[in-house]
Design a protein around this motif. Structure first.
Motif, PDB file in Angstrom:
ATOM      1  N   THR A 123     -10.114   8.266   4.509  1.00  0.00           N
ATOM      2  CA  THR A 123      -9.124   7.684   3.436  1.00  0.00           C
ATOM      3  C   THR A 123      -8.955   6.201   4.116  1.00  0.00           C
ATOM      4  O   THR A 123      -8.512   5.370   5.265  1.00  0.00           O
ATOM      5  CB  THR A 123      -7.802   7.835   3.091  1.00  0.00           C
ATOM      6  OG1 THR A 123      -8.264   8.762   2.748  1.00  0.00           O
ATOM      7  CG2 THR A 123      -7.279   6.836   2.259  1.00  0.00           C
ATOM      8  N   CYS A 124      -9.701   4.727   3.847  1.00  0.00           N
ATOM      9  CA  CYS A 124      -8.963   3.377   3.842  1.00  0.00           C
ATOM     10  C   CYS A 124      -8.078   2.698   2.561  1.00  0.00           C
ATOM     11  O   CYS A 124      -7.665   3.041   1.294  1.00  0.00           O
ATOM     12  CB  CYS A 124     -10.137   3.166   4.171  1.00  0.00           C
ATOM     13  SG  CYS A 124     -11.304   2.390   2.937  1.00  0.00           S
ATOM     14  N   GLU A 125      -7.596   1.361   2.556  1.00  0.00           N
ATOM     15  CA  GLU A 125      -6.834   0.904   2.180  1.00  0.00           C
ATOM     16  C   GLU A 125      -7.850  -0.836   2.452  1.00  0.00           C
ATOM     17  O   GLU A 125      -7.864  -1.110   3.067  1.00  0.00           O
ATOM     18  CB  GLU A 125      -5.323  -0.143   2.503  1.00  0.00           C
ATOM     19  CG  GLU A 125      -5.360   1.571   2.606  1.00  0.00           C
ATOM     20  CD  GLU A 125      -3.265   1.575   3.512  1.00  0.00           C
ATOM     21  OE1 GLU A 125      -3.223   0.228   4.188  1.00  0.00           O
ATOM     22  OE2 GLU A 125      -2.294   2.563   3.567  1.00  0.00           O
ATOM     23  N   PHE A 155       1.100  -1.259  -0.235  1.00  0.00           N
ATOM     24  CA  PHE A 155      -0.275  -0.588   0.370  1.00  0.00           C
ATOM     25  C   PHE A 155       1.236   1.412   0.019  1.00  0.00           C
ATOM     26  O   PHE A 155       0.699   2.517  -0.620  1.00  0.00           O
ATOM     27  CB  PHE A 155      -1.143  -0.166   0.967  1.00  0.00           C
ATOM     28  CG  PHE A 155      -2.199  -0.980   0.957  1.00  0.00           C
ATOM     29  CD1 PHE A 155      -3.144  -0.005   0.524  1.00  0.00           C
ATOM     30  CD2 PHE A 155      -2.645  -1.941   1.813  1.00  0.00           C
ATOM     31  CE1 PHE A 155      -4.651  -1.317  -0.322  1.00  0.00           C
ATOM     32  CE2 PHE A 155      -3.682  -2.779   1.260  1.00  0.00           C
ATOM     33  CZ  PHE A 155      -4.054  -2.125   0.619  1.00  0.00           C
ATOM     34  N   THR A 194      -5.902   7.229  -5.023  1.00  0.00           N
ATOM     35  CA  THR A 194      -7.016   6.756  -4.317  1.00  0.00           C
ATOM     36  C   THR A 194      -8.198   6.314  -5.696  1.00  0.00           C
ATOM     37  O   THR A 194      -8.022   6.652  -6.703  1.00  0.00           O
ATOM     38  CB  THR A 194      -7.773   7.764  -3.497  1.00  0.00           C
ATOM     39  OG1 THR A 194      -7.976   8.658  -4.549  1.00  0.00           O
ATOM     40  CG2 THR A 194      -6.898   7.994  -2.417  1.00  0.00           C
ATOM     41  N   LEU A 250      -4.644  -3.606  -4.799  1.00  0.00           N
ATOM     42  CA  LEU A 250      -4.912  -3.624  -4.247  1.00  0.00           C
ATOM     43  C   LEU A 250      -5.009  -1.684  -4.317  1.00  0.00           C
ATOM     44  O   LEU A 250      -5.025  -1.387  -5.274  1.00  0.00           O
ATOM     45  CB  LEU A 250      -3.489  -3.086  -3.085  1.00  0.00           C
ATOM     46  CG  LEU A 250      -3.195  -4.433  -1.832  1.00  0.00           C
ATOM     47  CD1 LEU A 250      -3.412  -5.385  -3.051  1.00  0.00           C
ATOM     48  CD2 LEU A 250      -1.788  -4.678  -2.002  1.00  0.00           C
ATOM     49  N   THR A 251      -5.963  -1.337  -3.514  1.00  0.00           N
ATOM     50  CA  THR A 251      -6.830  -0.127  -3.666  1.00  0.00           C
ATOM     51  C   THR A 251      -6.707   0.897  -2.341  1.00  0.00           C
ATOM     52  O   THR A 251      -7.614   0.240  -1.269  1.00  0.00           O
ATOM     53  CB  THR A 251      -8.386   0.086  -4.449  1.00  0.00           C
ATOM     54  OG1 THR A 251      -8.141   1.191  -4.933  1.00  0.00           O
ATOM     55  CG2 THR A 251      -9.412  -0.533  -3.693  1.00  0.00           C
ATOM     56  N   LYS A 252      -6.605   2.029  -3.030  1.00  0.00           N
ATOM     57  CA  LYS A 252      -6.518   3.327  -1.526  1.00  0.00           C
ATOM     58  C   LYS A 252      -8.192   4.115  -1.516  1.00  0.00           C
ATOM     59  O   LYS A 252      -8.403   4.260  -3.024  1.00  0.00           O
ATOM     60  CB  LYS A 252      -5.849   4.078  -1.935  1.00  0.00           C
ATOM     61  CG  LYS A 252      -4.569   3.559  -0.818  1.00  0.00           C
ATOM     62  CD  LYS A 252      -3.047   4.661  -1.126  1.00  0.00           C
ATOM     63  CE  LYS A 252      -2.070   3.791  -0.363  1.00  0.00           C
ATOM     64  NZ  LYS A 252      -0.883   4.509  -0.188  1.00  0.00           N
TER      65      LYS A 252
END
Length: 177
Positions: free
Chosen positions: A148-150, A65, A71, A87-89
């Motif tokens: 904001t989250c991962e 990350f 994002t 994987l994404t923000k």
């Protein structure tokens, strides 16, 4: 990078020294007879059986990350048959959308994700770190990151991040980590 040696011929001589060498180099040795590989065969294996050699690497999610800042832009972390780990923000709200044929798994690693769902689908579900939700195909949803989250996604490799919508957030070819 560690090597995974698979499907080597059973005719390889038994040699524990060879196995210890491969393991010391970060390799994993298994096949029809896991103890049947010699030190000399490790190098000849690379030449003779190159197609049967697979590179394995472990993924540290924190480092993965940290490798990107964008994002709403999924990055491919790996492939499993016809599926991908992405994987994404996420930051703020996405768009309401659905996927005609693909189910999606959202696993929150960091932050809070509110999965907005229509009332007929039970309404909003809030997810924290270590929690996941599977959104079945055809179900309209709108992910909202608070803050904001991962997130780790598990979905078919044909899944378009915006589903049935085409807009500025559509990523046709995600980057690989």
């Amino acid at each position: 990078m560690p090597l995974l040696l698979i499907n080597y011929p059973e005719s390889f001589g038994r040699n524990l020294r060879g196995i210890r060498y491969a393991q010391a180099e970060g390799g994993v040795v298994f096949g029809p007879a896991a103890a049947n590989i010699s030190l000399g065969d490790i190098t000849s294996f690379g030449r003779k059986w190159r197609k049967q050699m697979v590179v394995l690497k472990k993924i540290n999610l924190t480092k993965a990350f940290a490798a990107f800042d964008e994002t709403w832009s999924p990055h491919i972390g790996g492939d499993i048959n016809d599926f991908q780990i992405k994987l994404t923000k996420l930051d703020g709200a996405f768009h309401w959308h659905h996927h005609e044929e693909e189910d999606e798994l959202f696993l929150v690693v960091k932050g809070t994700l509110r999965m907005k769902l229509r009332e007929e689908n039970g309404g909003d579900i809030v997810l924290g770190p270590g929690e996941y939700i599977i959104v079945p195909h055809g179900v309209e949803h709108c992910p909202v990151a608070e803050p904001t989250c991962e997130v780790v996604l598990f979905e078919r490799n044909t899944t378009l991040n915006t589903g049935n919508l085409e807009n500025e957030r559509t990523i046709r070819e995600p980057k690989r980590l």
